[in-house]
Design a protein around this motif. Structure first.
Motif, mmCIF file in Angstrom:
data_model
loop_
_atom_site.group_PDB
_atom_site.id
_atom_site.type_symbol
_atom_site.label_atom_id
_atom_site.label_comp_id
_atom_site.label_asym_id
_atom_site.label_seq_id
_atom_site.Cartn_x
_atom_site.Cartn_y
_atom_site.Cartn_z
ATOM 1 N N VAL A 288 0.873 -1.175 0.000
ATOM 2 C CA VAL A 288 0.000 0.000 0.000
ATOM 3 C C VAL A 288 0.906 1.218 0.000
ATOM 4 O O VAL A 288 1.622 1.477 0.968
ATOM 5 C CB VAL A 288 -0.939 0.027 1.221
ATOM 6 N N ASP A 289 0.911 1.930 -1.088
ATOM 7 C CA ASP A 289 1.799 3.069 -1.258
ATOM 8 C C ASP A 289 1.123 4.338 -0.749
ATOM 9 O O ASP A 289 0.043 4.701 -1.204
ATOM 10 C CB ASP A 289 2.168 3.214 -2.741
ATOM 11 N N PHE A 290 1.778 4.994 0.213
ATOM 12 C CA PHE A 290 1.293 6.259 0.750
ATOM 13 C C PHE A 290 2.509 7.060 1.161
ATOM 14 O O PHE A 290 3.631 6.561 1.198
ATOM 15 C CB PHE A 290 0.345 6.012 1.942
ATOM 16 N N TYR A 291 2.301 8.309 1.489
ATOM 17 C CA TYR A 291 3.425 9.178 1.816
ATOM 18 C C TYR A 291 4.134 8.732 3.093
ATOM 19 O O TYR A 291 3.494 8.448 4.099
ATOM 20 C CB TYR A 291 2.924 10.619 1.990
ATOM 21 N N GLU A 292 5.455 8.651 3.004
ATOM 22 C CA GLU A 292 6.273 8.306 4.169
ATOM 23 C C GLU A 292 7.152 9.503 4.502
ATOM 24 O O GLU A 292 8.087 9.820 3.781
ATOM 25 C CB GLU A 292 7.137 7.079 3.876
ATOM 26 N N GLU A 293 6.864 10.141 5.637
ATOM 27 C CA GLU A 293 7.627 11.323 5.989
ATOM 28 C C GLU A 293 8.967 10.921 6.601
ATOM 29 O O GLU A 293 9.097 9.873 7.227
ATOM 30 C CB GLU A 293 6.856 12.216 6.973
ATOM 31 N N SER A 294 9.958 11.782 6.379
ATOM 32 C CA SER A 294 11.270 11.557 6.982
ATOM 33 C C SER A 294 11.307 12.252 8.339
ATOM 34 O O SER A 294 10.392 12.978 8.719
ATOM 35 C CB SER A 294 12.355 12.124 6.064
ATOM 36 N N ASP A 295 12.404 12.019 9.089
ATOM 37 C CA ASP A 295 12.515 12.612 10.417
ATOM 38 C C ASP A 295 12.498 14.130 10.353
ATOM 39 O O ASP A 295 11.998 14.804 11.247
ATOM 40 C CB ASP A 295 13.818 12.156 11.094
ATOM 41 N N GLU A 296 13.033 14.714 9.249
ATOM 42 C CA GLU A 296 13.142 16.161 9.155
ATOM 43 C C GLU A 296 11.785 16.842 8.972
ATOM 44 O O GLU A 296 11.594 17.980 9.377
ATOM 45 C CB GLU A 296 14.056 16.553 7.976
ATOM 46 N N ASP A 297 10.802 16.156 8.319
ATOM 47 C CA ASP A 297 9.556 16.865 8.013
ATOM 48 C C ASP A 297 8.359 16.340 8.791
ATOM 49 O O ASP A 297 7.230 16.626 8.459
ATOM 50 C CB ASP A 297 9.265 16.812 6.505
ATOM 51 N N GLU A 298 8.613 15.555 9.858
ATOM 52 C CA GLU A 298 7.499 15.015 10.637
ATOM 53 C C GLU A 298 6.626 16.116 11.227
ATOM 54 O O GLU A 298 5.424 15.947 11.381
ATOM 55 C CB GLU A 298 8.035 14.135 11.775
ATOM 56 N N THR A 299 7.226 17.260 11.555
ATOM 57 C CA THR A 299 6.459 18.343 12.180
ATOM 58 C C THR A 299 5.776 19.223 11.122
ATOM 59 O O THR A 299 5.007 20.097 11.485
ATOM 60 C CB THR A 299 7.389 19.224 13.048
ATOM 61 N N GLU A 300 6.100 19.010 9.856
ATOM 62 C CA GLU A 300 5.509 19.842 8.809
ATOM 63 C C GLU A 300 4.956 18.962 7.680
ATOM 64 O O GLU A 300 5.227 19.167 6.518
ATOM 65 C CB GLU A 300 6.562 20.819 8.247
ATOM 66 N N ILE A 301 4.182 17.997 8.085
ATOM 67 C CA ILE A 301 3.724 17.006 7.126
ATOM 68 C C ILE A 301 2.729 17.556 6.115
ATOM 69 O O ILE A 301 2.539 16.979 5.055
ATOM 70 C CB ILE A 301 3.075 15.811 7.865
ATOM 71 N N THR A 302 2.104 18.682 6.420
ATOM 72 C CA THR A 302 1.091 19.210 5.487
ATOM 73 C C THR A 302 1.651 20.259 4.542
ATOM 74 O O THR A 302 0.919 20.776 3.715
ATOM 75 C CB THR A 302 -0.071 19.841 6.272
ATOM 76 N N ASP A 303 2.942 20.585 4.665
ATOM 77 C CA ASP A 303 3.484 21.669 3.857
ATOM 78 C C ASP A 303 4.325 21.186 2.675
ATOM 79 O O ASP A 303 4.606 21.950 1.770
ATOM 80 C CB ASP A 303 4.356 22.593 4.727
ATOM 81 N N GLY A 304 4.756 19.932 2.721
ATOM 82 C CA GLY A 304 5.649 19.465 1.673
ATOM 83 C C GLY A 304 4.940 19.279 0.348
ATOM 84 O O GLY A 304 3.806 18.830 0.290
ATOM 85 N N GLU A 305 5.641 19.604 -0.753
ATOM 86 C CA GLU A 305 5.059 19.443 -2.079
ATOM 87 C C GLU A 305 4.822 17.972 -2.384
ATOM 88 O O GLU A 305 3.842 17.601 -3.003
ATOM 89 C CB GLU A 305 5.997 20.061 -3.112
ATOM 90 N N GLU A 306 5.731 17.126 -1.914
ATOM 91 C CA GLU A 306 5.606 15.694 -2.154
ATOM 92 C C GLU A 306 4.374 15.114 -1.472
ATOM 93 O O GLU A 306 3.721 14.223 -1.997
ATOM 94 C CB GLU A 306 6.865 14.979 -1.669
ATOM 95 N N LEU A 307 4.076 15.618 -0.317
ATOM 96 C CA LEU A 307 2.909 15.128 0.421
ATOM 97 C C LEU A 307 1.625 15.378 -0.364
ATOM 98 O O LEU A 307 0.689 14.576 -0.311
ATOM 99 C CB LEU A 307 2.825 15.818 1.787
ATOM 100 N N SER A 308 1.571 16.458 -1.114
ATOM 101 C CA SER A 308 0.349 16.802 -1.848
ATOM 102 C C SER A 308 0.017 15.780 -2.926
ATOM 103 O O SER A 308 -1.097 15.775 -3.449
ATOM 104 C CB SER A 308 0.488 18.185 -2.488
ATOM 105 N N ASP A 309 0.972 14.915 -3.260
ATOM 106 C CA ASP A 309 0.681 13.856 -4.217
ATOM 107 C C ASP A 309 -0.138 12.736 -3.573
ATOM 108 O O ASP A 309 -0.692 11.887 -4.280
ATOM 109 C CB ASP A 309 1.970 13.258 -4.781
ATOM 110 N N TYR A 310 -0.167 12.712 -2.228
ATOM 111 C CA TYR A 310 -0.835 11.629 -1.506
ATOM 112 C C TYR A 310 -1.957 12.122 -0.578
ATOM 113 O O TYR A 310 -2.896 11.383 -0.309
ATOM 114 C CB TYR A 310 0.181 10.854 -0.657
ATOM 115 N N TYR A 311 -1.804 13.354 -0.082
ATOM 116 C CA TYR A 311 -2.792 13.857 0.882
ATOM 117 C C TYR A 311 -3.052 15.333 0.601
ATOM 118 O O TYR A 311 -2.134 16.158 0.567
ATOM 119 C CB TYR A 311 -2.289 13.669 2.315
ATOM 120 N N LYS A 312 -4.330 15.643 0.382
ATOM 121 C CA LYS A 312 -4.693 17.015 0.040
ATOM 122 C C LYS A 312 -6.187 17.199 0.315
ATOM 123 O O LYS A 312 -6.990 16.300 0.064
ATOM 124 C CB LYS A 312 -4.392 17.290 -1.442
#
Length: 782
Positions: free
Chosen positions: A94-118
């Motif tokens: 099941v492919d979904f966004y996997e955040e790294s340690d650096e962006d765990e606190t900003e999971i809604t701001d990353g451009e990559e995240l918008s490919d999976y959650y919006k």
């Protein structure tokens, strides 16, 4: 014809037994007809897509997949759902966004995240352990649906998508609605209520025979399977009406049996001639390069022939059987007189004919500027199925991948790596994957096809270096690579793919006793590798996958396909680029040629038939121009609306519209010519022609128009819906022109028509005089 008619009537009971036996056999055989769901199966054998698809079916395994959008969930809820779905049997990943340690606190701001959650929606990509038609995948998607039953979900998948079953349910509803419409039309235009029941029994027989005899072709397309019965009903019910009306005319002057013989004597020739124009359109379809034309054309030619046989062989027995009921249910016709319409037609000719001439050129040009859709998923229907609805809803938030494949001969990983590298540089290529670029370490330093030293493999697998050296020595001994013993084993390089296979095999054979954690790691790595190889590596060919961003079809997408092919052909002489987009590309290239073939052949066949029917040089031109202009108008509407028309709708409907609706023009023309033999006033002839032809045209035309629109509004299959709607509009357009423009053209070119008969130098006026003189002579003799 008289002898044949007598033979039929005298042996009517035997013929009915034969037809009933044939119907029972057809009902049994209809279940043995294979229905093909993929239009790519009908691409010409020499197209790249067809060859590539056949190779992929033979060489590779394609696992089932699903895109699932879950709405109104938080990101944390989506992550929990992902973990829940991973535990379902049959789900591979099941492919979904996997955040790294650096962006765990900003999971809604990353451009990559918008490919999976919006927008409070999560997009999950699910891969199953087996192909989509495997029972395990079918069970897994069912479990996924049950697990997500409490959420707002949109499933975009073909794993449990049964187009044929859904279409058959739609067709049952369509047939019921169509039958009610036909009964209503026939009730309105009939002279006895019993004829309606007879017509429906005859049609049921013809349709059943046609469906059952499709087994001679082995398989038919879902398009043909869905629309053949509807088209047969709409186009062939005329034959039963013609014969019955002939029978009723003769019955007014003689007994029932003799009336039936006379009706058959005259009707066999009339109906056979009428069917030729309809069949000519179907025959023209059979010349298409795209095999769907041959598939539909031959089934429909058979349908028309079986309809005629049912009318000639089965219907006479019904008429004799229900003769008393026919008499008892006689009623006054409800068809109104429309002499007023004929007067209007003659009065406005100086305005409407010039407009018609302008429309020939304007609509002819505009219809050629229409844009066409070649992908089924690009066409929307009035009734949307789950697949199309999910695609539309998901597309509002996320970009759906357009997955493509490159198939090349096996054995050269370096060339594959070069191809993948170059393809990834193309602007609208989102990703490219093959065995030659699947990374196996966190640093993405090594890929599956790399040759690794013992130290490099130890770094990748976190195994002890001494254990790795021992494995390398054992591999070299078993593979007879004795040079590795003479030199340092630390310099010996083995392809990672081969080493994983070797370690897994020896572990399974219990040659080595690894600890439990290491053993599980080896099994997991081997499963991942095996899955990749099943999908990407065949016995003779390798497959590389890439995704294109943007629409499935269009100039930009087709240009990207050409770029990908050019890159691959630098390294291989044999290259196949395969996917929905290449299928659409192949279809777009053959469309122009197929369109030209159908247009020319249909018009030519119909014109030749009309030439022999009327024995007149000018009438075929007048009739063909009238119907061809109605076709132009039909296909001008999408151009004006800016709507993409499905290409198959254009090809099929243009031939059906010319072949079938030309019959309406023949009815008008025949009636006008007959009346002009006794009526010298052209105006009066036009008025009476329209009045006397109205019942026939309104009966046949309204049935075909209604059938088309019912199909378009009822089925959720976009291909069938597009065909139905286009046919409904086309038939309606033909009726309007036949009832308005054609009588005006006959009126205006009356003199030319009279002078262009071959085999006779008699004008209509002279023939009228001769008829009058003959009538006078008969009166004197009496």
């Amino acid at each position: 014809m008289r002898k044949l008619a007598e033979l039929i009537v005298n042996n009517r009971k035997l013929l009915m037994v034969i037809f009933i036996a044939a119907a029972i056999g057809s009902a049994i055989m209809s279940s043995h007809v294979e229905v093909v769901q993929e239009l790519t199966d009908y691409l010409p054998e020499d197209t790249e897509t067809r060859q590539g698809v056949d190779l992929m079916d033979a060489e590779f395994t394609t696992f089932g997949t699903a895109k699932v959008m879950i709405s109104n969930v938080t990101y944390e809820e989506a992550k929990d759902i992902v973990e829940q779905l991973k535990d379902i049997k049959g789900v591979s990943a099941v492919d979904f966004y996997e955040e790294s340690d650096e962006d765990e606190t900003e999971i809604t701001d990353g451009e990559e995240l918008s490919d999976y959650y919006k927008n409070l929606s999560a997009l999950l990509s699910i891969t199953f352990d087996t192909p989509e038609d495997d029972p395990e995948a079918q069970g897994a998607i069912k479990d996924v649906r049950e697990a997500l039953a409490d959420y707002d979900t949109w499933f975009y998948t073909t794993v449990d998508k049964d187009d044929n079953a859904s279409l058959q349910e739609d067709i049952k509803v369509i047939l019921v609605i169509a039958v009610f419409i036909i009964i209503a039309v026939l009730w309105f235009t009939s002279g006895t209520y019993m004829e309606i029941a007879i017509f429906m029994l005859v049609f049921a027989m013809a349709a059943l025979l046609n469906m059952g005899t499709n087994f001679i072709f082995g398989k038919i397309s879902f398009v043909t399977n869905a629309v053949a019965s509807i088209l047969q009903l709409a186009m062939a019910i005329d034959y039963a009406i013609i014969l019955f009306h002939r029978f009723m005319e003769e019955k007014a002057h003689t007994d029932t049996k003799e009336a039936l013989i006379r009706a058959l004597e005259k009707g066999i020739v009339e109906i056979s001639s009428s069917s030729l124009t309809t069949m000519s359109g179907m025959v023209a379809l059979m010349f298409m390069h795209f095999g769907i034309g041959l598939d539909l054309g031959r089934v429909m030619v058979k349908a028309i022939l079986l309809s005629m046989l049912s009318v000639f062989g089965f219907m006479p027995g019904l008429i004799m059987m229900f003769n008393r009921q026919i008499d008892n249910t006689m009623h006054k016709s409800f068809v109104p007189k429309i002499e007023f319409w004929g007067k209007i037609v003659v009065a406005v000719r100086k305005f409407t004919v010039p407009v018609f001439v302008v429309m020939i050129f304007v609509c002819g040009y505009l219809s050629n500027t229409s844009t066409y859709a070649y992908d089924q998923s690009s066409v929307e229907s009035a009734k949307m199925n789950e697949y199309m609805t999910s695609k539309r809803e998901i597309s509002k938030n996320f970009d759906l991948d357009n997955l493509m494949a490159i198939v090349v001969p096996a054995g050269d990983y370096d060339s594959e790596a070069a191809i993948l590298s170059e393809i990834q540089e193309i602007d609208n290529v989102a990703s490219a994957t093959g065995l030659a670029n699947v990374t196996v370490d966190d640093d993405e330093q090594y890929v599956l096809t790399d040759r690794l030293t013992p130290q490099e493999l130890a770094d990748v697998t976190d195994m002890d270096i001494d254990t790795i050296r021992l494995l390398y020595r054992f591999y070299a001994w078993k593979e007879e690579k004795y040079g590795a013993f003479l030199n340092s084993i630390d310099e010996f390089k083995i392809p990672l793919i081969s080493m994983v296979d070797f370690i897994y095999g020896e572990e399974e054979n219990e040659t080595f006793d690894f600890d439990e954690d290491l053993s599980q790691d080896i099994k997991d790595m081997h499963k991942t590798l095996s899955d990749a190889r099943e999908q990407l590596e065949g016995d003779n060919y390798h497959r590389m996958l890439f995704t294109i961003s943007g629409p499935v079809e269009g100039e930009e997408t087709f240009a990207t396909i050409d770029k990908v092919r050019d890159i691959a052909q630098k390294y291989y002489h044999e290259v196949y680029v395969v996917g929905d987009s290449t299928s659409d590309y192949d279809l777009s290239k053959s469309f122009t040629q197929d369109n030209m073939i159908i247009t020319i052949l249909t018009a030519l066949f119909v014109a030749l038939i009309l030439l022999f029917t009327f024995k007149n040089y000018s009438l075929p031109l007048i009739l063909v121009v009238t119907i061809q202009t109605s076709i132009f108008i039909n296909f001008t509407l999408p151009a004006i609306q800016g709507v993409h028309m499905y290409f198959l709708s254009y090809l099929i409907v243009s031939s059906i519209q010319m072949g079938a609706t030309i019959d309406y023009a023949i009815v008008i023309t025949n009636r006008y010519i007959d009346l002009r033999k006794t009526i010298t006033d052209k105006r009066e002839a036009v008025v009476k022609t329209l009045d006397q032809s109205f019942a026939t045209i309104i009966t046949s035309g309204s049935i075909m128009t209604s059938a088309g629109f019912v199909v378009g509004q009822t089925t959720s299959n976009p291909v069938i819906a597009s065909l139905g709607t286009t046919l409904g509009k086309g038939t309606l357009t033909s009726i309007v022109l036949v009832m308005l423009i054609l009588p005006q053209l006959l009126y205006m070119f009356d003199g030319i028509i009279a002078k262009t008969y071959y085999k006779s130098k008699l004008s209509l006026e002279n023939l009228s005089k001769l008829r009058a003189e003959a009538a006078g002579e008969e009166g004197q003799k009496a």
